[in-house]
Scaffold this active site. Structure first.
Site, PDB file in Angstrom:
ATOM      1  N   LYS A  58      -5.329  -7.062   3.021  1.00  0.00           N
ATOM      2  CA  LYS A  58      -6.549  -7.523   2.358  1.00  0.00           C
ATOM      3  C   LYS A  58      -6.581  -9.032   2.164  1.00  0.00           C
ATOM      4  O   LYS A  58      -5.554  -9.652   1.949  1.00  0.00           O
ATOM      5  CB  LYS A  58      -6.648  -6.867   0.989  1.00  0.00           C
ATOM      6  CG  LYS A  58      -7.132  -5.443   1.054  1.00  0.00           C
ATOM      7  CD  LYS A  58      -7.652  -5.054  -0.308  1.00  0.00           C
ATOM      8  CE  LYS A  58      -8.685  -3.946  -0.204  1.00  0.00           C
ATOM      9  NZ  LYS A  58      -9.321  -3.689  -1.496  1.00  0.00           N
ATOM     10  N   ARG A  74      15.527  -3.074  -5.179  1.00  0.00           N
ATOM     11  CA  ARG A  74      15.265  -3.505  -6.556  1.00  0.00           C
ATOM     12  C   ARG A  74      16.394  -3.097  -7.501  1.00  0.00           C
ATOM     13  O   ARG A  74      16.656  -3.796  -8.476  1.00  0.00           O
ATOM     14  CB  ARG A  74      13.936  -2.916  -7.044  1.00  0.00           C
ATOM     15  CG  ARG A  74      12.762  -3.678  -6.471  1.00  0.00           C
ATOM     16  CD  ARG A  74      11.468  -3.129  -6.979  1.00  0.00           C
ATOM     17  NE  ARG A  74      10.365  -4.017  -6.627  1.00  0.00           N
ATOM     18  CZ  ARG A  74       9.086  -3.692  -6.720  1.00  0.00           C
ATOM     19  NH1 ARG A  74       8.739  -2.491  -7.151  1.00  0.00           N
ATOM     20  NH2 ARG A  74       8.147  -4.554  -6.383  1.00  0.00           N
ATOM     21  N   GLY A 112       2.626  -8.182  -6.599  1.00  0.00           N
ATOM     22  CA  GLY A 112       1.593  -8.803  -7.431  1.00  0.00           C
ATOM     23  C   GLY A 112       2.130  -9.959  -8.270  1.00  0.00           C
ATOM     24  O   GLY A 112       1.484 -10.996  -8.395  1.00  0.00           O
ATOM     25  N   GLY A 166       5.351  -6.484  -1.329  1.00  0.00           N
ATOM     26  CA  GLY A 166       5.934  -5.152  -1.209  1.00  0.00           C
ATOM     27  C   GLY A 166       6.254  -4.779   0.229  1.00  0.00           C
ATOM     28  O   GLY A 166       7.414  -4.546   0.591  1.00  0.00           O
TER      29      GLY A 166
HETATM   30  P1  ADP Z   1       2.391  -7.035   1.029  1.00  0.00           P
HETATM   31  O1  ADP Z   1       2.594  -5.756   0.248  1.00  0.00           O
HETATM   32  O2  ADP Z   1       3.670  -7.509   1.660  1.00  0.00           O
HETATM   33  O3  ADP Z   1       1.715  -8.104   0.212  1.00  0.00           O
HETATM   34  P2  ADP Z   1      -0.062  -6.047   2.134  1.00  0.00           P
HETATM   35  O4  ADP Z   1      -0.038  -4.931   1.149  1.00  0.00           O
HETATM   36  O5  ADP Z   1      -1.103  -7.089   1.958  1.00  0.00           O
HETATM   37  O6  ADP Z   1       1.396  -6.713   2.240  1.00  0.00           O
HETATM   38  O7  ADP Z   1      -0.303  -5.452   3.605  1.00  0.00           O
HETATM   39  C1  ADP Z   1       0.630  -4.673   4.278  1.00  0.00           C
HETATM   40  C2  ADP Z   1      -0.055  -3.754   5.260  1.00  0.00           C
HETATM   41  O8  ADP Z   1      -0.888  -4.457   6.168  1.00  0.00           O
HETATM   42  C3  ADP Z   1       0.968  -3.025   6.110  1.00  0.00           C
HETATM   43  O9  ADP Z   1       0.960  -1.666   5.747  1.00  0.00           O
HETATM   44  C4  ADP Z   1       0.482  -3.252   7.549  1.00  0.00           C
HETATM   45  O10 ADP Z   1       0.501  -2.075   8.334  1.00  0.00           O
HETATM   46  C5  ADP Z   1      -0.937  -3.708   7.352  1.00  0.00           C
HETATM   47  N1  ADP Z   1      -1.414  -4.490   8.489  1.00  0.00           N
HETATM   48  C6  ADP Z   1      -1.000  -5.706   8.876  1.00  0.00           C
HETATM   49  N2  ADP Z   1      -1.654  -6.090   9.990  1.00  0.00           N
HETATM   50  C7  ADP Z   1      -2.509  -5.089  10.309  1.00  0.00           C
HETATM   51  C8  ADP Z   1      -3.471  -4.899  11.356  1.00  0.00           C
HETATM   52  N3  ADP Z   1      -3.679  -5.822  12.296  1.00  0.00           N
HETATM   53  N4  ADP Z   1      -4.164  -3.743  11.377  1.00  0.00           N
HETATM   54  C9  ADP Z   1      -3.970  -2.804  10.413  1.00  0.00           C
HETATM   55  N5  ADP Z   1      -3.081  -2.939   9.415  1.00  0.00           N
HETATM   56  C10 ADP Z   1      -2.354  -4.062   9.357  1.00  0.00           C
HETATM   57 MG    MG Z   2       1.278  -4.163  -0.310  1.00  0.00          MG
END
Ligand code: ADP
Ligand code: MG
Length: 392
Positions: free
Chosen positions: A198, A37, A371, A348
């Site tokens: 999520k 960043r 976000g 993120g």
């Molecule tokens: P971003 O920040 O890129 O939008 P998220 O915050 O939604 O992504 O999710 C990222 C997290 O999801 C990571 O820390 C990863 O470890 C977790 N994750 C992805 N797949 C799985 C899984 N099958 N089981 C547990 N955690 C998972």
């Molecule tokens: Mg995230």
């Protein structure tokens, strides 16, 4: 077309400029652990310095809860910035006050000031007019360059901008242009890859994207939740319980365009990687967890991605922080780097996953936003963007 005024459109010579950057970066042992960043802010800062402006930078970092917390000081960012920009960076230990006003007034050309974490003041998140006024006081021009914080109407993103002429920096412009290409007339087939933890946070963006997506490829906790909603025994896999109803609704409405995993890498616990194995999606061993996409699923997803015209990716497709469960996320990253499609990645953790692989350069746009990226794609207005002056 980007419809806001930018730093190209205004007189900068001699101006005291308040630049809202997003230096909400990971810090480990007093050192910036990932400077993506900060690097992204350099073109704006170079332009300002090159045109005789005197830039003062402000940002938040983490969640100090409205009071000083030295663990969340922006001081490490000053050192990281100085290395990247090759100009002196003076760190100020607050973001408002008489000392700041004087420092800004007396500032020599060719240097930058970096103010302390704006969230050390409770007024930041409340967009308190008094904090905004004090932030704005010594400055003539506001530059909004914190795309990743633009979805928040805070004192430093919106309040201060309302007190003076406010224009966009180059990062803000680049982000909006990079993402607008996804919302307006994306080259077809338009394919989404969604993963992450999520479903709840991403329902809005899924619904919006499904208006134009030809295919949605799902992984991560998102896939687990959709699989569960479809009746698959995902055992102890991470799912978003609260969103099972929504997941069912999404499958009902868009199921014919949503691809779910047919196999998975599973383990009893994330830290028992030695026992990891690949199974068909209907054969997750009792009490085990799905932690990554399986090879058959990845082959299928690869074929879809190879023929795409536009690809948007958000959310790791597995627990990529652990090597044993990072293969899926790595393979998606490598694929996006080599396909012909217009490729955009945001989020993120997704950004971190890309950084580990060094493939970011090969993509068309890697957003600094999490976000803000999702809200922009959802079609929401970002207050930190809306506050900037429209181009005449
Ligand atoms: P971003 O920040 O890129 O939008 P998220 O915050 O939604 O992504 O999710 C990222 C997290 O999801 C990571 O820390 C990863 O470890 C977790 N994750 C992805 N797949 C799985 C899984 N099958 N089981 C547990 N955690 C998972
Ligand atoms: Mg995230």
């Amino acid at each position: 077309m980007f419809d806001r005024k930018t730093i190209r459109d205004v007189e900068l010579e001699g101006k005291h400029v308040l630049v809202r950057v997003d230096y909400n970066v990971p810090v480990e042992d007093g050192v910036v652990a990932n400077d993506r960043r900060i690097r992204a802010s350099i073109p704006t800062l170079r332009h300002l310095l090159g045109h005789g402006a005197r830039p003062t930078l402000c940002s938040h970092l983490g969640r100090p809860g409205g009071e000083p917390d030295l663990e969340l000081s922006l001081k490490p960012a000053a050192a990281a910035l100085e290395e990247l920009i090759d100009a002196p960076v003076v760190f100020m230990d607050d973001c408002i006050g008489a000392g700041i006003d004087t420092a800004v007034e007396k500032m020599n050309p060719g240097i930058l000031l970096l103010l302390e974490n704006t969230r050390f003041h409770p007024g930041e998140k409340k967009n308190d007019p008094e904090l905004a006024r004090q932030l704005a006081r010594p400055h003539d021009l506001f530059v909004g360059d914190a795309f990743a914080a633009a979805h928040r109407a805070h004192a430093s993103t919106v309040g201060a901008a309302e007190q003076m002429e406010a224009v966009a920096g180059f990062l803000m412009e680049r982000e909006v242009e990079g993402l607008t290409a996804l919302v307006e007339d994306p080259a077809e087939p338009f394919v989404g890859v969604l993963g992450g933890a999520k479903v709840g946070d991403k329902i809005g963006v899924i619904r919006r994207l499904m208006r134009s997506l030809d295919r949605l490829l799902v992984g991560g906790g998102m896939a687990n939740t959709l699989l569960r909603a479809r009746g698959v025994a995902v055992e102890r896999s991470l799912i978003d319980e609260d969103s099972l109803g929504e997941a069912e609704a999404l499958l009902e409405e868009f199921g014919d365009r949503i691809a779910l995993p047919v196999d998975a890498v599973v383990a009893p616990e994330p830290d028992q990687e030695c026992e990891a194995r690949t199974v068909g999606i209907d054969n997750v061993p009792q009490d085990w967890r799905i932690l990554d996409l399986g090879p058959e699923t990845l082959d299928q997803y690869q074929r879809v991605l190879e023929s795409a015209g536009t690809i948007v990716w958000n959310g790791p497709v597995g627990m990529f922080e652990r090597d044993a469960f990072s293969a899926g996320t790595r393979r998606i990253g490598r694929l996006l780097a080599r396909v012909d499609a217009y490729t955009v990645v945001g989020g993120g953790e997704t950004g971190q996953a890309l950084d580990r692989q060094n493939v970011g350069e090969a993509l068309d746009h890697v957003s600094t936003g999490g976000g803000a990226f999702l809200e922009f794609l959802e079609g929401k207005q970002l207050p930190g963007l809306a506050v900037l002056e429209p181009r005449a």
